[in-house]
Design a protein around this motif. Structure first.
Motif, mmCIF file in Angstrom:
data_model
loop_
_atom_site.group_PDB
_atom_site.id
_atom_site.type_symbol
_atom_site.label_atom_id
_atom_site.label_comp_id
_atom_site.label_asym_id
_atom_site.label_seq_id
_atom_site.Cartn_x
_atom_site.Cartn_y
_atom_site.Cartn_z
ATOM 1 N N ALA A 1 -3.646 5.405 -13.223
ATOM 2 C CA ALA A 1 -4.069 4.168 -13.866
ATOM 3 C C ALA A 1 -3.162 3.004 -13.497
ATOM 4 O O ALA A 1 -3.599 1.856 -13.422
ATOM 5 N N ILE A 2 -1.882 3.283 -13.256
ATOM 6 C CA ILE A 2 -0.922 2.240 -12.903
ATOM 7 C C ILE A 2 -1.094 1.809 -11.447
ATOM 8 O O ILE A 2 -0.947 0.639 -11.108
ATOM 9 N N LEU A 3 -1.409 2.761 -10.584
ATOM 10 C CA LEU A 3 -1.361 2.525 -9.147
ATOM 11 C C LEU A 3 -2.689 2.124 -8.531
ATOM 12 O O LEU A 3 -2.718 1.420 -7.523
ATOM 13 N N ALA A 4 -3.798 2.584 -9.096
ATOM 14 C CA ALA A 4 -5.094 2.421 -8.435
ATOM 15 C C ALA A 4 -5.492 0.958 -8.286
ATOM 16 O O ALA A 4 -5.966 0.539 -7.217
ATOM 17 N N LEU B 1 9.504 4.683 -12.260
ATOM 18 C CA LEU B 1 8.581 5.347 -11.338
ATOM 19 C C LEU B 1 8.974 5.051 -9.901
ATOM 20 O O LEU B 1 8.945 5.943 -9.034
ATOM 21 N N LEU B 2 9.347 3.801 -9.626
ATOM 22 C CA LEU B 2 9.771 3.426 -8.282
ATOM 23 C C LEU B 2 11.014 4.200 -7.856
ATOM 24 O O LEU B 2 11.079 4.729 -6.743
ATOM 25 N N LEU C 1 0.825 -1.207 0.000
ATOM 26 C CA LEU C 1 0.000 0.000 0.000
ATOM 27 C C LEU C 1 0.859 1.255 0.000
ATOM 28 O O LEU C 1 0.575 2.222 -0.714
ATOM 29 N N PHE C 2 1.921 1.229 0.791
ATOM 30 C CA PHE C 2 2.792 2.400 0.875
ATOM 31 C C PHE C 2 3.471 2.682 -0.470
ATOM 32 O O PHE C 2 3.492 3.823 -0.947
ATOM 33 N N LEU C 3 4.004 1.636 -1.099
ATOM 34 C CA LEU C 3 4.742 1.822 -2.341
ATOM 35 C C LEU C 3 3.847 2.326 -3.465
ATOM 36 O O LEU C 3 4.256 3.190 -4.255
ATOM 37 N N PHE C 4 2.616 1.816 -3.540
ATOM 38 C CA PHE C 4 1.733 2.232 -4.634
ATOM 39 C C PHE C 4 1.042 3.560 -4.348
ATOM 40 O O PHE C 4 0.583 4.217 -5.283
ATOM 41 N N ALA C 5 0.969 3.972 -3.090
ATOM 42 C CA ALA C 5 0.421 5.292 -2.775
ATOM 43 C C ALA C 5 1.476 6.382 -2.898
ATOM 44 O O ALA C 5 1.162 7.555 -3.136
ATOM 45 N N LEU C 6 2.747 5.997 -2.750
ATOM 46 C CA LEU C 6 3.833 6.975 -2.668
ATOM 47 C C LEU C 6 3.938 7.898 -3.885
ATOM 48 O O LEU C 6 4.047 9.122 -3.720
ATOM 49 N N PRO C 7 3.905 7.379 -5.139
ATOM 50 C CA PRO C 7 4.038 8.290 -6.276
ATOM 51 C C PRO C 7 2.936 9.343 -6.353
ATOM 52 O O PRO C 7 3.169 10.460 -6.817
ATOM 53 N N GLU C 8 1.723 9.003 -5.896
ATOM 54 C CA GLU C 8 0.639 9.976 -5.898
ATOM 55 C C GLU C 8 0.751 10.932 -4.717
ATOM 56 O O GLU C 8 0.334 12.080 -4.799
ATOM 57 N N ALA C 9 1.310 10.469 -3.621
ATOM 58 C CA ALA C 9 1.408 11.297 -2.425
ATOM 59 C C ALA C 9 2.489 12.359 -2.547
ATOM 60 O O ALA C 9 2.448 13.370 -1.843
ATOM 61 N N LEU C 10 3.471 12.151 -3.415
ATOM 62 C CA LEU C 10 4.604 13.087 -3.444
ATOM 63 C C LEU C 10 4.307 14.460 -4.061
ATOM 64 O O LEU C 10 4.722 15.467 -3.458
ATOM 65 N N PRO C 11 3.619 14.636 -5.177
ATOM 66 C CA PRO C 11 3.331 13.721 -6.283
ATOM 67 C C PRO C 11 4.444 13.782 -7.308
ATOM 68 O O PRO C 11 5.273 14.686 -7.269
ATOM 69 N N LEU C 12 4.432 12.829 -8.263
ATOM 70 C CA LEU C 12 5.472 12.799 -9.288
ATOM 71 C C LEU C 12 4.917 13.309 -10.620
ATOM 72 O O LEU C 12 3.755 13.054 -10.948
ATOM 73 N N ALA D 1 10.154 7.838 -7.088
ATOM 74 C CA ALA D 1 9.408 7.972 -5.838
ATOM 75 C C ALA D 1 10.327 7.795 -4.636
ATOM 76 O O ALA D 1 10.272 8.569 -3.674
ATOM 77 N N VAL D 2 11.186 6.774 -4.686
ATOM 78 C CA VAL D 2 12.075 6.495 -3.557
ATOM 79 C C VAL D 2 13.075 7.629 -3.367
ATOM 80 O O VAL D 2 13.340 8.060 -2.235
ATOM 81 N N ALA D 3 13.652 8.120 -4.460
ATOM 82 C CA ALA D 3 14.643 9.201 -4.360
ATOM 83 C C ALA D 3 14.034 10.442 -3.705
ATOM 84 O O ALA D 3 14.689 11.124 -2.909
ATOM 85 N N LYS D 4 12.784 10.733 -4.042
ATOM 86 C CA LYS D 4 12.123 11.908 -3.482
ATOM 87 C C LYS D 4 11.644 11.675 -2.057
ATOM 88 O O LYS D 4 11.589 12.597 -1.244
ATOM 89 N N ALA D 5 11.313 10.415 -1.734
ATOM 90 C CA ALA D 5 10.708 10.122 -0.432
ATOM 91 C C ALA D 5 11.720 9.907 0.679
ATOM 92 O O ALA D 5 11.436 10.217 1.844
ATOM 93 N N ILE D 6 12.892 9.366 0.368
ATOM 94 C CA ILE D 6 13.826 8.962 1.420
ATOM 95 C C ILE D 6 14.202 10.104 2.368
ATOM 96 O O ILE D 6 14.209 9.909 3.593
ATOM 97 N N PRO D 7 14.533 11.314 1.892
ATOM 98 C CA PRO D 7 14.842 12.391 2.850
ATOM 99 C C PRO D 7 13.686 12.679 3.809
ATOM 100 O O PRO D 7 13.912 12.960 4.995
ATOM 101 N N ILE D 8 12.451 12.588 3.310
ATOM 102 C CA ILE D 8 11.280 12.804 4.167
ATOM 103 C C ILE D 8 11.139 11.668 5.169
ATOM 104 O O ILE D 8 10.917 11.892 6.369
#
Length: 199
Positions: A60-63, A95-96, A42-53, A99-106
């Motif tokens: 369509a890919i994540l839902a 995409l992964l 759930l975390f991995l597939f929500a992450l790109p939308e939560a950042l957002p990218l 998302a990870v590069a942007k999320a890790i500092p947070i």
């Protein structure tokens, strides 16, 4: 009982190193934490939308994986592993990595204050799955700029599940309730406006 869970930022960094091809399967992504596969999925597939990218067609890919994983959690809980049909689904490695590069500092900042607590909030798996399912359905809807709030709530709940941090789970649930209330109010307003215009 499990000890302190591994840092999610470290798991994500390791995951990116393993994502060599164009796409990575859900099974490969969740392999290091099979005991908490629902939360990480759930975390991995929500992450790109939560950042957002800035990637077209992300919803369509994540839902669909979000709906499938949360629905499985509602029905079976976390003790039953995800079925092969879900594990075979794929996410683009690009995409992964983004998302990870942007999320890790947070995540590293959050991990400094996050710890196992309020465990009663993290143990109500089917209730959390139900909230995540509702949020996943909202993410799937074609609402302009409407994916960010539910994705943030879903990612917060999932991260709290992974960290066994009930405070984060509670924050995600409260945010979800406020979001649902806002959508109901907006729907009611639009319905009344429609009646005024057509009446």
């Amino acid at each position: 009982m499990e000890g302190n869970p591994p840092k999610i930022s470290e798991l994500l960094s390791s995951l990116v190193q393993r994502a060599k091809g164009e796409k990575i399967t859900v099974g490969d992504m969740l392999d290091p934490v099979r005991s908490r596969a629902h939360g990480l999925g759930l975390f991995l597939f929500a992450l790109p939308e939560a950042l957002p990218l800035p990637v077209a067609g992300v919803s369509a890919i994540l839902a669909i994986p979000l709906v499938l994983i949360s629905g499985h959690l509602v029905i079976f809980g976390s003790q039953r592993g995800l079925p092969p049909g879900i594990l075979r689904r794929k996410m683009p490695s690009r995409l992964l990595r983004m998302a990870v590069a942007k999320a890790i500092p947070i995540l590293e900042r959050i991990e400094k204050i996050s710890r196992p607590r309020w465990l009663a909030w993290t143990s109500m798996e089917r209730v959390l799955g139900l909230f995540c399912l509702a949020l996943a359905i909202i993410i799937a809807l074609p609402i302009p700029f409407g994916n960010l709030p539910p994705a943030v709530c879903l990612a917060t709940i999932a991260f709290g599940m992974l960290q066994r941090d009930g405070l984060l789970v509670a924050a995600g649930l409260i945010g979800s309730i406020l979001l649902f209330g806002g959508l109901v109010a907006l729907g009611d307003f639009l319905l009344q406006l429609y009646h005024r215009v057509t009446g």
